[in-house]
Design a protein around this motif. Structure first.
Motif, PDB file in Angstrom:
ATOM      1  N   PRO A   1       0.833  -1.208   0.000  1.00 55.15           N
ATOM      2  CA  PRO A   1       0.000   0.000   0.000  1.00 55.15           C
ATOM      3  C   PRO A   1       0.871   1.263   0.000  1.00 55.15           C
ATOM      4  N   ARG A   2       0.452   2.259  -0.780  1.00 53.94           N
ATOM      5  CA  ARG A   2       1.157   3.541  -0.839  1.00 53.94           C
ATOM      6  C   ARG A   2       0.523   4.506   0.165  1.00 53.94           C
ATOM      7  N   PRO A   3       1.313   5.335   0.797  1.00 51.68           N
ATOM      8  CA  PRO A   3       0.775   6.264   1.800  1.00 51.68           C
ATOM      9  C   PRO A   3      -0.343   7.159   1.269  1.00 51.68           C
ATOM     10  N   GLY A   4      -0.250   7.595   0.044  1.00 53.41           N
ATOM     11  CA  GLY A   4      -1.273   8.484  -0.511  1.00 53.41           C
ATOM     12  C   GLY A   4      -2.403   7.765  -1.229  1.00 53.41           C
ATOM     13  N   GLY A   5      -2.419   6.457  -1.161  1.00 55.64           N
ATOM     14  CA  GLY A   5      -3.431   5.658  -1.860  1.00 55.64           C
ATOM     15  C   GLY A   5      -2.808   4.888  -3.002  1.00 55.64           C
ATOM     16  N   GLY A   6      -3.476   3.885  -3.439  1.00 63.04           N
ATOM     17  CA  GLY A   6      -2.951   3.019  -4.490  1.00 63.04           C
ATOM     18  C   GLY A   6      -1.944   2.022  -3.931  1.00 63.04           C
ATOM     19  N   PHE A   7      -1.324   1.290  -4.824  1.00 63.20           N
ATOM     20  CA  PHE A   7      -0.454   0.192  -4.421  1.00 63.20           C
ATOM     21  C   PHE A   7       0.724   0.063  -5.368  1.00 63.20           C
ATOM     22  N   ASN A   8       1.847  -0.340  -4.818  1.00 62.13           N
ATOM     23  CA  ASN A   8       2.964  -0.800  -5.628  1.00 62.13           C
ATOM     24  C   ASN A   8       2.858  -2.320  -5.629  1.00 62.13           C
ATOM     25  N   CYS A   9       3.073  -2.928  -6.782  1.00 64.70           N
ATOM     26  CA  CYS A   9       2.964  -4.383  -6.873  1.00 64.70           C
ATOM     27  C   CYS A   9       4.286  -4.979  -7.328  1.00 64.70           C
ATOM     28  N   ARG A  10       4.564  -6.145  -6.779  1.00 62.31           N
ATOM     29  CA  ARG A  10       5.801  -6.847  -7.052  1.00 62.31           C
ATOM     30  C   ARG A  10       5.475  -8.317  -7.309  1.00 62.31           C
TER      31      ARG A  10
ATOM     32  N   VAL B   1       8.066 -15.701  -1.123  1.00 59.22           N
ATOM     33  CA  VAL B   1       8.818 -14.761  -0.284  1.00 59.22           C
ATOM     34  C   VAL B   1       8.780 -15.252   1.161  1.00 59.22           C
ATOM     35  N   THR B   2       9.795 -14.848   1.909  1.00 58.14           N
ATOM     36  CA  THR B   2       9.842 -15.187   3.336  1.00 58.14           C
ATOM     37  C   THR B   2      10.112 -13.912   4.125  1.00 58.14           C
ATOM     38  N   ALA B   3      11.303 -13.784   4.675  1.00 58.54           N
ATOM     39  CA  ALA B   3      11.606 -12.693   5.605  1.00 58.54           C
ATOM     40  C   ALA B   3      11.635 -11.312   4.957  1.00 58.54           C
ATOM     41  N   ASP B   4      12.065 -11.203   3.717  1.00 54.63           N
ATOM     42  CA  ASP B   4      12.204  -9.891   3.075  1.00 54.63           C
ATOM     43  C   ASP B   4      11.509  -9.890   1.719  1.00 54.63           C
ATOM     44  N   PRO B   5      10.188  -9.669   1.704  1.00 51.83           N
ATOM     45  CA  PRO B   5       9.443  -9.771   0.453  1.00 51.83           C
ATOM     46  C   PRO B   5       9.881  -8.774  -0.623  1.00 51.83           C
ATOM     47  N   LEU B   6      10.378  -7.614  -0.234  1.00 52.65           N
ATOM     48  CA  LEU B   6      10.798  -6.639  -1.241  1.00 52.65           C
ATOM     49  C   LEU B   6      12.100  -7.074  -1.914  1.00 52.65           C
ATOM     50  N   ALA B   7      13.019  -7.621  -1.149  1.00 51.12           N
ATOM     51  CA  ALA B   7      14.275  -8.093  -1.729  1.00 51.12           C
ATOM     52  C   ALA B   7      14.070  -9.360  -2.553  1.00 51.12           C
ATOM     53  N   GLN B   8      13.043 -10.134  -2.237  1.00 53.32           N
ATOM     54  CA  GLN B   8      12.813 -11.410  -2.919  1.00 53.32           C
ATOM     55  C   GLN B   8      11.844 -11.297  -4.086  1.00 53.32           C
ATOM     56  N   SER B   9      11.494 -10.071  -4.463  1.00 53.27           N
ATOM     57  CA  SER B   9      10.533  -9.890  -5.545  1.00 53.27           C
ATOM     58  C   SER B   9      11.022  -8.790  -6.484  1.00 53.27           C
ATOM     59  N   ARG B  10      10.417  -8.749  -7.659  1.00 55.11           N
ATOM     60  CA  ARG B  10      10.774  -7.706  -8.623  1.00 55.11           C
ATOM     61  C   ARG B  10       9.557  -6.829  -8.878  1.00 55.11           C
ATOM     62  N   PRO B  11       9.782  -5.559  -9.189  1.00 51.72           N
ATOM     63  CA  PRO B  11       8.659  -4.637  -9.390  1.00 51.72           C
ATOM     64  C   PRO B  11       7.804  -5.010 -10.596  1.00 51.72           C
TER      65      PRO B  11
END
Length: 144
Positions: free
Chosen positions: A10-19, A25-35
């Protein structure tokens, strides 16, 4: 085998970033995924989901896991999904895979697809914390 996971941030101003994570994914979903993209609407998140995904993670302050469960026992409608909220995605996926296999076999043996689908949905409702239809974006809010 892969474990296709859609990571929704979720983005602070609304909407979403998706990966996207092919191996889950496990402990670090952002590092284990691509935009996949920034500033997605809730509708765009729903449009992305189909039976090709196994899991969805809403990665905010308290991450929430959902299993993407393909209800169609004829294996013809990839958009016939339900999202099952769970704190044990591995356990739910294991039970779901077995139930789905039995439903597909039952349809092949003559059970009406609607009856098999209803049985799948009932069994899933007993095991999941919450269910969301594939057209219901309310899970993207805080459902705790």
């Amino acid at each position: 085998m892969g474990q296709r996971t859609l990571v929704v941030v979720p983005r602070p101003g609304g909407g979403f970033n998706c990966r996207y994570a092919h191996w889950g994914v496990t402990a670090d979903p952002l590092a284990q995924s691509r935009p996949l993209g920034r500033e997605w609407s809730a509708g765009a998140v729903l449009d992305e989901l189909d039976a090709s995904y196994e899991r969805l993670l809403v990665a905010d302050g308290t991450p929430r896991w959902y299993c993407v469960c393909w209800l169609d026992p004829t294996l013809a409608e990839p958009d016939d999904i339900v999202l099952a909220r769970t704190d044990d995605p591995d356990g739910l996926v294991a039970r779901w895979t077995e139930a789905k296999s039995h439903a597909v076999d039952a349809v092949a043996d003559g059970l009406a697809p609607d009856a098999a689908r209803a049985g799948l949905l009932l069994g899933l409702a007993r095991r999941a914390d919450t269910l969301y239809r594939g057209d219901d974006a309310s899970f993207l809010g805080d459902d705790r």
